[in-house]
Design a protein around this motif. Structure first.
Motif, PDB file in Angstrom:
ATOM      1  N   GLU A  24       0.718  -1.174  -0.056  1.00 50.66           N
ATOM      2  CA  GLU A  24       0.200   0.032   0.142  1.00 50.66           C
ATOM      3  C   GLU A  24       0.922   1.371   0.015  1.00 50.66           C
ATOM      4  O   GLU A  24       2.140   1.168   0.641  1.00 50.66           O
ATOM      5  N   TRP A 115      -2.792   4.579   4.465  1.00 48.94           N
ATOM      6  CA  TRP A 115      -2.230   3.607   3.627  1.00 48.94           C
ATOM      7  C   TRP A 115      -3.244   3.512   2.434  1.00 48.94           C
ATOM      8  O   TRP A 115      -4.593   3.000   2.788  1.00 48.94           O
ATOM      9  N   ARG A 117      -4.588   1.384  -1.319  1.00 47.93           N
ATOM     10  CA  ARG A 117      -4.194   0.377  -2.390  1.00 47.93           C
ATOM     11  C   ARG A 117      -3.937   1.062  -3.671  1.00 47.93           C
ATOM     12  O   ARG A 117      -4.452   2.084  -3.979  1.00 47.93           O
TER      13      ARG A 117
END
Length: 151
Positions: A24, A115, A117
Motif C-alpha cells: 500500500e 495507507w 491500495r
C-alpha cells in the motif's frame, strides 16, 4: 547590477512513494491554506547539497515521523510543462514494515495520513503526486507532464 526580470527560477522537489509490507502507498490529506484540498505523497523541496534520496528520507521524517532505515531508490522524474517556472520532481521509493503508523507532524499542511491500495487511489491527487504515481504505475499522464525513468 539590476535583477534580470526575464530570469526564470526552477523548483526541484521529491515525492516519496512509501510502501508498507502489503504494497500500500502512503498518502496525506493536504489541507495547506491557499491550495485546494488534495491527497499527496510525502515530499517537498530538495535542499542544497541533498541527494533526492536524502531529501525523501528527511521529508518523510519531518511530515510523518517515520524513520526509513532500508535503502531508498530514485526511480522516476516528472517535469511539469505547464508550471510558470521549471518544476522537476523526483519519485523515490521507500519501504516500511506493516506495524508502523505515520503521525501528522505538520497539521497546517496535512489532516491525516492513510495507507491506500495502488488500484484505489483517491481523488483529487496533488498534481505532482498524480504524475509520479501514474508514471510509476504505468498509467497515462496529462499531456503537460513529461516523465523520465531513472536507470
Amino acid at each position: 547590477m539590476a535583477p534580470d526580470r526575464h530570469r526564470r527560477n526552477a523548483t526541484v522537489g521529491v515525492g516519496a512513494i512509501v510502501l508498507n509490507g502489503k504494497g500500500e502507498v502512503l498518502l496525506g490529506r493536504r489541507i495547506k491554506m491557499g491550495e485546494p484540498e488534495s491527497w499527496c505523497l510525502p515530499g517537498g523541496h530538495v535542499e542544497a547539497g541533498e541527494s533526492f534520496e536524502q531529501a525523501a528520507v528527511r521529508e518523510i521524517a519531518e511530515e510523518t515521523g517515520l524513520t526509513i532505515l532500508a535503502p531508498v531508490t530514485a526511480t522516476i522524474m516528472v517535469l511539469d510543462g505547464a508550471a510558470p517556472v521549471s518544476a522537476l520532481t523526483c519519485g523515490v521509493v521507500a519501504a516500511v514494515g506493516d506495524d508502523v503508523e505515520p503521525q501528522v507532524l505538520e497539521p497546517h499542511v496535512f489532516a491525516c495520513w492513510a495507507w491506500m491500495r495502488r488500484e484505489c487511489l483517491p481523488d483529487p491527487l496533488f498534481p505532482a503526486s498524480r504524475a509520479l504515481l501514474n508514471a510509476w504505475l504505468g498509467k497515462p499522464l496529462s499531456p503537460v507532464w513529461h516523465f523520465y525513468f531513472i536507470k
